[in-house]
Motif scaffolding. Structure first.
Motif, PDB file in Angstrom:
ATOM      1  N   VAL A  53       0.823  -1.207   0.000  1.00  0.00           N
ATOM      2  CA  VAL A  53       0.000   0.000   0.000  1.00  0.00           C
ATOM      3  C   VAL A  53       0.860   1.262   0.000  1.00  0.00           C
ATOM      4  CG1 VAL A  53      -1.645   1.369   1.344  1.00  0.00           C
ATOM      5  CG2 VAL A  53      -1.991  -1.099   1.080  1.00  0.00           C
ATOM      6  N   SER A  54       1.857   1.301   0.889  1.00  0.00           N
ATOM      7  CA  SER A  54       2.697   2.503   0.969  1.00  0.00           C
ATOM      8  C   SER A  54       3.503   2.712  -0.303  1.00  0.00           C
ATOM      9  CB  SER A  54       3.628   2.416   2.184  1.00  0.00           C
ATOM     10  OG  SER A  54       4.514   1.324   2.085  1.00  0.00           O
ATOM     11  N   LEU A  89       1.274   4.266  -2.962  1.00  0.00           N
ATOM     12  CA  LEU A  89       0.934   5.630  -2.564  1.00  0.00           C
ATOM     13  C   LEU A  89       2.073   6.586  -2.880  1.00  0.00           C
ATOM     14  CD1 LEU A  89      -0.857   5.103   0.885  1.00  0.00           C
ATOM     15  CD2 LEU A  89      -1.892   6.010  -1.207  1.00  0.00           C
ATOM     16  N   GLY A 148       2.630   7.035  -6.604  1.00  0.00           N
ATOM     17  CA  GLY A 148       1.626   7.934  -7.147  1.00  0.00           C
ATOM     18  C   GLY A 148       1.941   9.396  -6.886  1.00  0.00           C
ATOM     19  N   ILE A 202      -2.104   1.596 -10.620  1.00  0.00           N
ATOM     20  CA  ILE A 202      -2.623   1.960  -9.298  1.00  0.00           C
ATOM     21  C   ILE A 202      -1.980   3.258  -8.823  1.00  0.00           C
ATOM     22  CG2 ILE A 202      -2.751   1.278  -6.866  1.00  0.00           C
ATOM     23  CD1 ILE A 202      -2.909  -1.608  -7.761  1.00  0.00           C
ATOM     24  N   GLY A 203      -0.662   3.413  -9.112  1.00  0.00           N
ATOM     25  CA  GLY A 203       0.029   4.640  -8.737  1.00  0.00           C
ATOM     26  C   GLY A 203      -0.618   5.865  -9.352  1.00  0.00           C
ATOM     27  N   THR A 245      -3.807   6.405  -7.129  1.00  0.00           N
ATOM     28  CA  THR A 245      -3.597   6.822  -5.744  1.00  0.00           C
ATOM     29  C   THR A 245      -2.960   8.210  -5.638  1.00  0.00           C
ATOM     30  OG1 THR A 245      -1.422   5.741  -5.669  1.00  0.00           O
ATOM     31  CG2 THR A 245      -3.319   4.444  -4.950  1.00  0.00           C
ATOM     32  N   ILE A 258      -4.893  11.044  -3.983  1.00  0.00           N
ATOM     33  CA  ILE A 258      -5.096  11.074  -2.529  1.00  0.00           C
ATOM     34  C   ILE A 258      -4.262  12.193  -1.915  1.00  0.00           C
ATOM     35  CG2 ILE A 258      -4.762   9.757  -0.391  1.00  0.00           C
ATOM     36  CD1 ILE A 258      -5.304   7.231  -1.976  1.00  0.00           C
TER      37      ILE A 258
END
Length: 556
Positions: free
Chosen positions: A137-138, A141, A144, A399-400, A403, A406
Motif C-alpha cells: 500500500v505505501s 501511494l 503515485g 494503481i500509482g 492513488t 489522494i
C-alpha cells in the motif's frame, strides 16, 4: 499538492526537447540491455544478487532523490531555512550507517528477498502478511505522489497536459522495469543520479552568483528573516518558537531516531538496492557509500530554496502568488539558458522517474513474492512468478496513477510523505529493532506491535492533531510526535504481549537475532573487499563524523 504559478512557463526550444528525447532513448536502451541478464525471478526482482557496491550505493541514494525530495526540500529550505538540514545530517546519515553496519548482515545473510520475508522468518506468517500489505500500500501511494507531482510540474513548466505527462513518464518507467527488471531500474537510477546533479549544480552555482555569493545570501536572509533562519539549532529549546514547530527533543527523537531509523532501515525501496549487491560485503557498503553523497545533497537542494527566497521575496507570502513549492521552477525560469534548461528539465523528470521506479520495483517484488506466491499461488514454477512480476509491475503503475490524487489534500509534498512514513515505517522499525535485539520476543508480539503502532500514529494525527485536541504548530511537528507515539505504543504492546505469550525456540532464531549467526553471515570477503578503504566500520563512522562537522557552520 503542488501549486505552481502560471508565470512559471519555461521558454524551451528544440534544443531542450532534443536533450529530453535523448534521455528517453538512453533509458529504454538500458532496459533492453538489462533484459539479457533476466532469466529467473531472482534476476528480475534482485538482479541475481550480482551488482557491485558502487552501483547499488548510487542507486540507493538516487532512489530517495526523487523530485518530491528535490521540490519538497527546496520548499522546506525556503520556508524553514537551515532547519531543513536536520532531515539529512541527523535524519538520514546515522540510520543509513546503522543499516549498513548492523542490519544488512541479517537481511543479506538470511538470504531473504524482501523486508517482509525477514519478518516471516522472525515472527511467522501473521506479521509477514500484515507487513507485506503495508509495504504494498505505501509503495503505490508514494509512487503515485511522484507521478502526480511530475504531471503538475510539467504542465506548469512545459505546458504539457497532465494526462500526457502521466502517460509518458508512466510508460517509460513501466517499459524499462518490465523489460529489464530491477537491474534496469538500478542502472537507470545511477544514470538519473548524475543527470539530477547536472541539473542542480549549475542552478546552485549561477543562483549563488546572482545573489552575491554565500555572503550576499546570508546578509539578505539575516536582514529579512533574522539571524536564526540560517542556524540549525537556535530557537529549538523546549517552549521556544521556530518556523519548524519542533524543539530539539522532537527533532532528535522524532526525526533523528524514530522516523529516520524507521524509514532507512525498513523501507524496502531502499533495502532492495542493497539486497541486489553481489556479496555481503558489498551489501553492507551500499548504504555507507550512499551516505557520502547524501551528506552534500543539501548544498544543491536546500541552498537553491534559500536562493529562490532572496530572488523572489514574495515566495509563499500570498495564496494566489508564488508558493514555496515554486522555488526550483523559479530558479530554472530566471537563471538557465536554453540547452542548460533542457538538462534541468530532464534532471527534474529523471528525479520523478527514479522515485517512482524505486517504489514500483519494490511493490512488484513484495506483492509477487510475499503475497501472491506465499499465500495465493504457492509452488508454481519460477517462470510463472517471473511473468507475474511483469504483470504486477503494470498493475503497480496503473494503481500509482490512481492513488496520486489522494495526496491532493496536502499543501506540502514533504508533509504528505512524512505522514506516510510515520504511519507505516515507524511501527515496522519498532518490530524490527525489538525482535532483533530481544530473543524472548514472541510471534504474537510482532503482529500486535505492528498493528498497534500503526493505529496509534493514525489516531494521533487524524484525531488528536487534526481535531485540535492537542496543539502542534505544524504538520511536520505533528509527524514527529506521531512517530514517537507509534514507537512508544508499539514497543509497550510488544513487551506486554511477549511477557504473556510463548517465545520461539532459540535454535530457530539463528541469524535473525543479534548475537546469533547463520551460515550466510559467515561469508568471507571477496578479493579486494578487505582493503582498508572498503572497511564498513571506517566508511560508516567517517560518514557520521563528516555529517557532524557539517553542522558546525549552521550552529552559531
Amino acid at each position: 499538492m503542488i501549486t505552481l504559478a502560471e508565470g512559471l512557463r519555461l521558454p524551451t526550444n528544440g534544443l531542450d526537447y532534443t536533450i529530453l528525447a535523448l534521455y528517453f532513448i538512453v533509458v529504454l536502451g538500458i532496459g533492453f540491455a538489462a533484459k539479457r541478464s533476466v532469466r529467473t525471478s531472482l534476476d528480475f526482482f534482485l538482479s541475481g544478487r550480482s551488482l557491485p557496491a558502487w552501483v547499488t550505493g548510487l542507486a540507493f541514494v538516487a532512489a530517495n532523490l526523487g523530485a518530491t525530495e528535490i521540490l519538497g526540500m527546496a520548499a522546506n529550505g525556503a520556508q524553514y531555512g537551515a532547519y531543513t538540514v536536520h532531515w539529512y545530517w541527523i535524519g538520514a546519515i546515522p540510520a543509513m550507517v546503522f543499516l549498513g553496519l548492523v542490519m544488512m548482515p541479517f537481511y543479506y545473510g538470511s538470504k531473504v528477498r524482501s523486508v517482509p520475508e525477514f519478518l516471516l522468518h522472525r515472527f511467522g506468517p501473521s506479521s509477514h502478511l500484515l507487513s507485506s500489505i503495508i509495504f504494498a500500500v505505501s509503495s503505490v501511494l508514494i509512487a503515485g505522489v511522484n507521478l502526480y507531482a511530475m504531471a503538475i510540474v510539467l504542465q506548469a513548466l512545459l505546458g504539457w497536459p497532465q494526462w500526457v505527462a502521466i502517460v509518458v513518464a508512466g510508460f517509460f518507467v513501466l517499459a524499462y522495469i518490465t523489460i529489464g527488471g530491477l537491474t534496469s531500474a538500478i542502472y537507470n537510477e545511477v544514470l538519473q543520479f548524475f543527470v539530477i546533479l547536472a541539473a542542480l549544480i549549475p542552478l546552485t552555482v549561477v543562483g549563488l552568483k546572482r545573489v552575491g555569493g554565500w555572503d550576499g545570501l546570508t546578509h539578505s536572509l539575516n536582514s529579512s528573516h533574522g539571524d536564526a533562519f540560517l542556524t540549525a539549532w537556535k530557537g529549538t529549546g523546549i517552549g521556544e518558537g521556530n518556523p519548524l514547530g519542533a524543539n530539539w527533543l522532537t527533532i532528535v527523537l522524532g526525526l533523528g531516531f524514530v522516523m529516520s531509523f524507521g524509514y532507512w532501515t525498513t523501507n524496502f525501496a531502499e533495502v532492495q538496492r542493497a539486497l541486489s549487491a553481489k556479496n555481503l560485503s558489498a551489501a553492507k557498503r551500499t548504504p555507507l557509500i550512499a551516505a557520502f553523497p547524501k551528506i552534500f545533497i543539501p548544498m544543491v537542494v536546500v541552498v537553491p530554496g534559500l536562493i529562490a527566497l532572496v530572488m523572489e521575496p514574495t515566495l509563499g507570502k500570498s495564496q494566489d502568488g508564488l508558493q514555496y513549492n515554486d522555488a526550483i521552477p523559479v530558479l530554472m525560469r530566471d537563471l538557465l539558458p536554453n540547452g542548460v534548461l533542457g538538462i534541468a528539465v530532464t534532471g527534474l523528470l529523471a528525479a520523478f522517474m527514479a522515485g517512482m521506479a524505486a517504489n514500483v520495483s519494490s511493490f512488484n517484488t513484495v506483492f509477487t513474492n510475499d503475497i501472491w506466491a506465499a499465500y495465493l499461488k504457492k509452488g508454481r514454477e519460477d517462470a510463472y512468478y517471473l511473468r507475474t512480476g511483469r504483470v504486477v509491475t503494470a498493475v503497480g503503475v496503473l494503481i500509482g496513477m490512481g492513488t496520486a490524487f489522494i495526496a491532493s489534500s496536502f499543501s506540502n509534498i514533504m508533509n504528505y510523505l512524512q505522514t506516510l512514513f510515520s504511519f507505516f515505517n515507524v511501527p515496522l522499525f519498532v518490530v524490527f529493532i525489538i525482535g532483533m535485539f530481544w530473543k524472548r520476543t514472541s510471534a504474537a508480539a510482532g503482529f500486535w506491535g505492528l498493528l498497534s503502532g500503526t493505529a496509534a500514529a493514525m489516531v494521533n494525527y487524524f484525531w488528536f492533531y487534526k481535531q485540535g485536541i492537542i496543539a502542534i504548530p505544524s504538520d511536520q511537528g505533528a509527524n514527529f510526535v506521531s512517530s514517537i507515539v507509534a514507537f512508544v505504543v508499539g514497543a509497550l504492546v510488544m513487551v506486554v504481549v511477549t511477557l504473556v505469550t510463548k517465545p520461539r525456540p532459540a535454535e530457530s532464531l539463528a541469524g535473525l537475532v543479534y548475537g546469533t549467526r547463520s551460515p550466510g553471515m559467515e561469508e568471507l570477503p571477496a578479493e579486494g573487499d578487505d582493503a582498508w578503504y572498503r572497511k564498513p566500520a571506517l566508511l560508516g563512522w567517517g560518514a557520521v563524523v563528516l555529517a557532524a562537522v557539517c553542522y558546525i557552520p549552521f550552529s552559531f
